[in-house]
Design a protein around this motif. Structure first.
Motif, PDB file in Angstrom:
ATOM      1  N   ILE A   1       1.084 -61.663 -51.475  1.00  0.00           N
ATOM      2  CA  ILE A   1       0.132 -62.367 -52.348  1.00  0.00           C
ATOM      3  C   ILE A   1       0.834 -63.501 -53.082  1.00  0.00           C
ATOM      4  N   GLN A   2       2.001 -63.221 -53.632  1.00  0.00           N
ATOM      5  CA  GLN A   2       2.739 -64.240 -54.388  1.00  0.00           C
ATOM      6  C   GLN A   2       3.191 -65.380 -53.488  1.00  0.00           C
ATOM      7  N   ARG A   3       3.773 -65.064 -52.339  1.00  0.00           N
ATOM      8  CA  ARG A   3       4.338 -66.100 -51.474  1.00  0.00           C
ATOM      9  C   ARG A   3       3.258 -66.965 -50.824  1.00  0.00           C
ATOM     10  N   SER A   4       2.061 -66.402 -50.682  1.00  0.00           N
ATOM     11  CA  SER A   4       0.984 -67.145 -50.033  1.00  0.00           C
ATOM     12  C   SER A   4       0.208 -68.008 -51.007  1.00  0.00           C
ATOM     13  N   GLY A   5       0.557 -67.957 -52.266  1.00  0.00           N
ATOM     14  CA  GLY A   5      -0.175 -68.714 -53.262  1.00  0.00           C
ATOM     15  C   GLY A   5      -1.426 -68.017 -53.741  1.00  0.00           C
ATOM     16  N   GLY A   6      -1.443 -66.682 -53.596  1.00  0.00           N
ATOM     17  CA  GLY A   6      -2.563 -65.906 -54.114  1.00  0.00           C
ATOM     18  C   GLY A   6      -3.696 -65.673 -53.135  1.00  0.00           C
ATOM     19  N   ALA A   7      -3.370 -65.652 -51.840  1.00  0.00           N
ATOM     20  CA  ALA A   7      -4.416 -65.501 -50.822  1.00  0.00           C
ATOM     21  C   ALA A   7      -4.763 -64.026 -50.589  1.00  0.00           C
ATOM     22  N   GLU A   8      -5.034 -63.300 -51.661  1.00  0.00           N
ATOM     23  CA  GLU A   8      -5.282 -61.861 -51.544  1.00  0.00           C
ATOM     24  C   GLU A   8      -6.512 -61.560 -50.693  1.00  0.00           C
ATOM     25  N   ALA A   9      -7.549 -62.356 -50.811  1.00  0.00           N
ATOM     26  CA  ALA A   9      -8.783 -62.097 -50.071  1.00  0.00           C
ATOM     27  C   ALA A   9      -8.602 -62.264 -48.568  1.00  0.00           C
ATOM     28  N   ARG A  10      -7.574 -62.958 -48.185  1.00  0.00           N
ATOM     29  CA  ARG A  10      -7.335 -63.216 -46.760  1.00  0.00           C
ATOM     30  C   ARG A  10      -6.251 -62.311 -46.184  1.00  0.00           C
ATOM     31  N   LEU A  11      -5.773 -61.382 -46.975  1.00  0.00           N
ATOM     32  CA  LEU A  11      -4.645 -60.551 -46.593  1.00  0.00           C
ATOM     33  C   LEU A  11      -5.101 -59.352 -45.773  1.00  0.00           C
ATOM     34  N   VAL A  12      -4.410 -59.119 -44.661  1.00  0.00           N
ATOM     35  CA  VAL A  12      -4.612 -57.931 -43.829  1.00  0.00           C
ATOM     36  C   VAL A  12      -3.289 -57.161 -43.841  1.00  0.00           C
ATOM     37  N   LEU A  13      -3.342 -55.928 -44.313  1.00  0.00           N
ATOM     38  CA  LEU A  13      -2.126 -55.131 -44.454  1.00  0.00           C
ATOM     39  C   LEU A  13      -2.043 -54.094 -43.343  1.00  0.00           C
ATOM     40  N   VAL A  14      -0.826 -53.826 -42.907  1.00  0.00           N
ATOM     41  CA  VAL A  14      -0.629 -52.928 -41.778  1.00  0.00           C
ATOM     42  C   VAL A  14       0.666 -52.156 -41.966  1.00  0.00           C
ATOM     43  N   ASP A  15       0.752 -51.002 -41.337  1.00  0.00           N
ATOM     44  CA  ASP A  15       1.982 -50.214 -41.333  1.00  0.00           C
ATOM     45  C   ASP A  15       2.317 -49.863 -39.888  1.00  0.00           C
ATOM     46  N   ALA A  16       3.535 -49.413 -39.665  1.00  0.00           N
ATOM     47  CA  ALA A  16       3.987 -49.077 -38.321  1.00  0.00           C
ATOM     48  C   ALA A  16       3.055 -48.060 -37.674  1.00  0.00           C
ATOM     49  N   GLY A  17       2.719 -48.315 -36.411  1.00  0.00           N
ATOM     50  CA  GLY A  17       1.849 -47.431 -35.663  1.00  0.00           C
ATOM     51  C   GLY A  17       0.389 -47.806 -35.721  1.00  0.00           C
ATOM     52  N   GLU A  18       0.018 -48.704 -36.625  1.00  0.00           N
ATOM     53  CA  GLU A  18      -1.381 -49.111 -36.758  1.00  0.00           C
ATOM     54  C   GLU A  18      -1.689 -50.298 -35.845  1.00  0.00           C
ATOM     55  N   ALA A  19      -2.908 -50.335 -35.334  1.00  0.00           N
ATOM     56  CA  ALA A  19      -3.357 -51.423 -34.466  1.00  0.00           C
ATOM     57  C   ALA A  19      -4.592 -52.078 -35.065  1.00  0.00           C
ATOM     58  N   ILE A  20      -4.708 -53.387 -34.874  1.00  0.00           N
ATOM     59  CA  ILE A  20      -5.839 -54.160 -35.383  1.00  0.00           C
ATOM     60  C   ILE A  20      -6.441 -54.958 -34.236  1.00  0.00           C
ATOM     61  N   ASP A  21      -7.759 -54.915 -34.108  1.00  0.00           N
ATOM     62  CA  ASP A  21      -8.488 -55.669 -33.097  1.00  0.00           C
ATOM     63  C   ASP A  21      -8.658 -57.103 -33.577  1.00  0.00           C
ATOM     64  N   LEU A  22      -8.147 -58.048 -32.810  1.00  0.00           N
ATOM     65  CA  LEU A  22      -8.235 -59.461 -33.166  1.00  0.00           C
ATOM     66  C   LEU A  22      -9.371 -60.171 -32.443  1.00  0.00           C
ATOM     67  N   GLY A  23     -10.153 -59.445 -31.640  1.00  0.00           N
ATOM     68  CA  GLY A  23     -11.241 -60.053 -30.900  1.00  0.00           C
ATOM     69  C   GLY A  23     -10.772 -60.676 -29.602  1.00  0.00           C
ATOM     70  N   ARG A  24     -11.728 -61.001 -28.720  1.00  0.00           N
ATOM     71  CA  ARG A  24     -11.453 -61.598 -27.413  1.00  0.00           C
ATOM     72  C   ARG A  24     -10.510 -60.732 -26.583  1.00  0.00           C
ATOM     73  N   GLY A  25     -10.579 -59.428 -26.773  1.00  0.00           N
ATOM     74  CA  GLY A  25      -9.743 -58.516 -26.004  1.00  0.00           C
ATOM     75  C   GLY A  25      -8.299 -58.466 -26.445  1.00  0.00           C
ATOM     76  N   LEU A  26      -7.977 -59.020 -27.615  1.00  0.00           N
ATOM     77  CA  LEU A  26      -6.611 -59.086 -28.122  1.00  0.00           C
ATOM     78  C   LEU A  26      -6.441 -58.151 -29.314  1.00  0.00           C
ATOM     79  N   SER A  27      -5.341 -57.432 -29.342  1.00  0.00           N
ATOM     80  CA  SER A  27      -5.024 -56.571 -30.476  1.00  0.00           C
ATOM     81  C   SER A  27      -3.575 -56.769 -30.872  1.00  0.00           C
ATOM     82  N   VAL A  28      -3.240 -56.332 -32.083  1.00  0.00           N
ATOM     83  CA  VAL A  28      -1.857 -56.358 -32.542  1.00  0.00           C
ATOM     84  C   VAL A  28      -1.510 -54.963 -33.039  1.00  0.00           C
TER      85      VAL A  28
END
Length: 287
Positions: free
Chosen positions: A123-150
């Protein structure tokens, strides 16, 4: 999907290339250190961008000045069409307060992915972009759309570290589609369980740091990474087809000679070894 990365040199500024929307397939552009623009599945992802002189300003006049060996190849605000900005951990050359605000301002729909353990720093390093922040931990997966995940993987920047809640401070990210996966390890050294964890994700392409580690640096708060030999061993062990070596050439006290990477590449047959380079588009599959 059999094949290897193809290096395509280009003339003109990187900004001209990154003004256009991302294409399908995979294209990589090196930003220096551990930073890349990754165009995959029609998405544009920026990972660990350090495009300022924050560390030079911070350490100016100290015994270990962080003087850039290469200038930033692009201004942060000149990278367009970004869907996701990723930071693997909170060290400044990976989560840069001199880069993130401008990058996010120029791409108002982009999200910022960061380790859950590093929420406040993000949050601090991004200039306060808390609303745009997606948090993740090891082992978790996130769907990015278009058949892509991280998928987030554990990383040991010399040691595995967690916060009071057990969330990992250092992560890697594997970006995958049905037929292609690319793993950026973050800053990392070998540790028990790493190969088995990543092999399950079946990355064909591995982006791995190769600057190694030096006791005199580690004892002074500068943790290290894979050596070149370790990076090759890990890439082979996870059954990757291509290793792109990075995290070199930025600070003279914490790098390796590029000729070492070239020498390793010339001796490898089963594994494609290449070094990240400026003014090169790395494409998969070759076109």
């Amino acid at each position: 999907m059999p094949g290897r990365l193809l290096e395509t040199p280009f003339d003109g500024p990187l900004a001209e290339r990154l003004a256009a929307p991302p294409a399908e397939g995979l294209n990589l552009f090196w930003l220096g250190q551990a930073g890349f623009v990754i165009d995959i599945a029609g998405r544009r992802i920026v990972i660990d961008p350090y495009l300022s002189d924050s560390l030079g300003e911070k350490y100016r006049g100290t015994p270990r000045e962080h003087i850039r060996m290469m200038p930033p190849p692009i201004e942060p605000g000149a990278i367009a069409h970004i869907d996701l900005v990723c930071c693997t951990h909170a060290h400044t050359d990976h989560m840069d307060p001199g880069t993130l605000p401008a990058l996010l301002a120029a791409n108002p729909t982009a999200k910022l992915l960061a380790p859950r353990a590093m929420r406040e720093q993000a949050i601090q390093r991004s200039g306060g972009a808390e609303a745009r922040l997606v948090l993740v931990d090891a082992g978790e997966a996130i769907d990015l759309g278009r058949g892509l995940s991280v998928t987030a993987t554990r990383a040991a920047h010399e040691t595995l570290e967690t916060d009071a809640e057990g969330h990992h401070r250092f992560l890697g990210y594997c970006f995958g589609t049905n037929d292609l996966a690319l793993w950026h390890s973050g800053d990392c050294i070998p540790f028990d369980g790493l190969v088995a964890e990543v092999r399950k994700l079946k990355p064909q392409v591995a982006l791995l740091p190769v600057n190694g580690r030096q006791p005199e640096l580690s004892l002074n708060g500068v943790p290290g990474n894979f050596t070149l030999v370790e990076a090759v061993d890990v890439a082979r062990a996870i059954r990757a087809e291509t290793l792109v070596a990075h995290h070199y050439g930025l600070f003279d006290f914490n790098t390796i000679d590029p000729s070492e990477i070239d020498g390793m590449a010339s001796g490898e047959r089963a594994l494609q070894v290449m070094r990240a380079r400026e003014a090169i588009a790395f494409q998969w599959p070759p076109t």
